[in-house]
Design an enzyme around this catalytic site. Structure first.
Site, short mmCIF file in Angstrom:
data_model
loop_
_atom_site.label_atom_id
_atom_site.label_comp_id
_atom_site.label_asym_id
_atom_site.label_seq_id
_atom_site.Cartn_x
_atom_site.Cartn_y
_atom_site.Cartn_z
N GLY A 242 77.70 126.93 60.84
CA GLY A 242 76.83 126.60 59.71
C GLY A 242 77.35 126.89 58.33
N GLY A 281 81.96 124.56 62.51
CA GLY A 281 82.42 123.18 62.66
C GLY A 281 82.85 122.66 61.29
N ARG A 282 81.84 122.34 60.48
CA ARG A 282 82.09 121.75 59.16
C ARG A 282 83.12 122.52 58.33
NH1 ARG A 282 78.09 118.81 56.55
NH2 ARG A 282 76.62 119.83 57.97
N ARG A 318 76.46 110.00 56.70
CA ARG A 318 75.78 111.13 56.06
C ARG A 318 74.96 110.73 54.83
NH1 ARG A 318 78.00 114.94 53.99
NH2 ARG A 318 76.59 116.56 54.68
N CYS A 349 73.94 95.08 56.53
CA CYS A 349 72.68 94.50 56.11
C CYS A 349 71.55 95.52 56.20
CB CYS A 349 72.38 93.27 56.97
SG CYS A 349 73.77 92.14 56.93
N GLU A 350 71.63 96.53 55.38
CA GLU A 350 70.61 97.59 55.27
C GLU A 350 70.68 98.11 53.84
OE1 GLU A 350 68.69 99.01 57.73
OE2 GLU A 350 69.63 98.12 59.49
C1 LIG Z 1 76.51 121.84 65.16
C2 LIG Z 1 76.57 123.20 65.69
C3 LIG Z 1 77.55 124.10 65.24
C4 LIG Z 1 78.50 123.78 64.12
O1 LIG Z 1 77.79 123.75 62.89
P1 LIG Z 1 78.55 123.62 61.49
O2 LIG Z 1 77.46 123.54 60.51
O3 LIG Z 1 79.35 122.37 61.56
O4 LIG Z 1 79.40 124.82 61.32
C5 LIG Z 1 77.60 125.34 65.83
N1 LIG Z 1 76.73 125.71 66.82
C6 LIG Z 1 75.77 124.87 67.25
C7 LIG Z 1 74.85 125.32 68.31
C8 LIG Z 1 75.66 123.59 66.71
O5 LIG Z 1 74.70 122.78 67.14
#
Ligand SMILES: *Cc1c(COP(=O)(O)O)cnc(C)c1O
Length: 423
Positions: A242, A281-282, A318, A349-350
């Protein structure tokens, strides 16, 4: 990291590491996703430095960008993986991942996915409901194994992010109410098919403050105390992912700014023996990618100017989904062209098919634009809507580039479809 560290402007031309972007456009076509290997490594090393000297595991949140080449980079760097489907499990194994470093999250795990993960021997199932716990226990018992489990608890903290990517509030579908967790752990203890190994939360995405994490951590530590009193000892605490990135003017904390107080809190509460797991992730991939697109037409209307580009919401969802802001920069910024305000839109087409709005830029037809911060939740969310082949993906390393996913062909888009033959 700012969006442009590995995408520098040199001699008036935007580069990916050492390669001018127009060269990549000529070679691979547009729209094109371009990832910088150095940027992936930089982002990884910021986490690696922050956990140095501690018992901690970084499990890359696969859904942010699941290209095998990206997964392979993280696998080589020593990452574990956070998966949310049986498909992601196959992907990470194909990329060479060690299943013992894999945690499996998600509210809707199906029987086949659970079997597959048990057979692979993953590190932990992050269980999100009582019903899932029961299914997992039954399948494990039937297979004669014990499933390693952690409850994903919902600590009811506000991550102060976009409602669609906030997951730690009571009203979200994710996790188990933290007040019900002790009872569920006690039930899990009774199941011969289950082995309790940890506790987990994931409170949202694109979080730019550390306070929500520390609030969640406090609640998890309280829960661990309650469990300990019941004789339930955990091996790890998973704080989820997150952490945000800079899209425009955000100033998200560095991993070390988050983790220093986290490790301090663990030590202060006598929980230094717990392994800390994170699921970023991000923040590992978001600013390691750009989406390269070419302007097909400039269109001036009474109300607005549009730059109609060859990328669209099917490539980068996004903005349409969350009204997300992505930086848009000309690849070869013009000096003689007047600056005007444009909406950058795709051909779909949106009316929701826009990539950026109200950008003051000097543009001409045929120009290349780089859409920044397109490494996360970009290609992985793409579709073929309007029968548009998904974009190609390229990984750049210094002066070298690799095509890590070719552009889909038109035939591939409908090759699996069948017209029923009636008698
Ligand atoms: C999507 C997700 C992540 C990664 O989240 P980021 O915001 O991309 O860091 C980690 N854990 C779970 C359970 C997720 O669903």
């Amino acid at each position: 990291m700012t969006a442009d560290t590995q995408f520098p402007l040199r001699d008036g031309i935007l580069h990916a590491e050492d390669i001018p972007l127009p060269e990549l456009a000529d070679r691979y076509g547009t729209p094109l996703y371009i990832y910088s290997r150095a940027a992936l490594h930089d982002a990884w090393h910021r986490y690696a430095r922050a956990i140095a000297g501690h018992d901690a595991l970084i499990c890359y949140g696969v859904k942010a960008n699941s290209n095998l080449a990206v997964l392979h980079e993280f696998q080589q760097l020593g990452a574990g993986f956070d998966i949310v489907s049986g498909g992601e499990l196959e992907r990470i194994l194909a990329a060479g991942a060690d299943p013992r470093l894999v945690v499996f999250s998600g509210v809707g795990k199906q029987g086949w996915e659970i079997r597959k993960a048990l057979a692979a021997g993953i590190k932990c199932f992050n269980v999100e409901s009582a019903a899932e716990l029961e299914r997992l226990a039954d399948i494990a018992r039937e297979l004669g194994v014990r499933a390693p489990v952690s409850l994903r608890v919902n600590p009811d903290v506000d991550a102060r992010t976009h409602p669609y990517i906030s997951t730690g509030l009571k009203e979200n579908k994710f996790g188990v109410d933290i007040r019900q967790a002790p009872e569920l752990y006690r039930q899990a203890l009774q199941h011969p098919g289950l082995e309790i190994v940890g506790v987990d939360c994931h409170i949202g995405s694109q979080i730019t403050q550390i306070a929500p994490y520390l609030d969640a951590l406090d609640k998890l530590l309280d829960l661990i105390d309650v469990l300990a009193a019941d004789g339930i000892a955990l091996r790890h605490l998973d704080l989820g992912g997150g952490l945000g990135i800079r899209y425009t003017d955000e100033n998200p904390p560095d991993p070390a700014e988050l983790l220093t107080p986290v490790f301090a809190a663990l030590a202060a509460r006598g929980m230094g023996h717990l392994q800390l797991i994170l699921e970023p992730g991000r923040s590992l991939v978001g600013n390691a990618g750009v989406l390269l697109t070419r302007i097909e037409y400039l269109k001036r209307t009474e109300a607005r100017n549009f730059a109609i580009v060859d990328a669209a919401m099917n490539d980068l969802m996004r903005p349409a989904l969350y009204e997300a802001w992505h930086g848009v920069v000309p690849v070869a910024p013009r000096t003689g062209t007047p600056i005007e305000t444009y909406d950058i839109v795709g051909p779909i087409c949106e009316s929701g098919d826009w990539l950026a709005r109200g950008r003051a830029l000097p543009l001409e037809q045929g120009d290349l634009l780089a859409i920044q911060s397109a490494g996360a939740y970009a290609f992985s969310m793409s579709s073929q809507y309007n029968t548009r082949p998904r974009a190609a993906e390229v990984l750049v390393d210094g002066q070298n580039s690799w095509l890590i996913r070719p552009r889909e062909t038109l035939q591939e888009l409908y090759a699996q479809e069948r017209i029923p033959h009636r008698a």
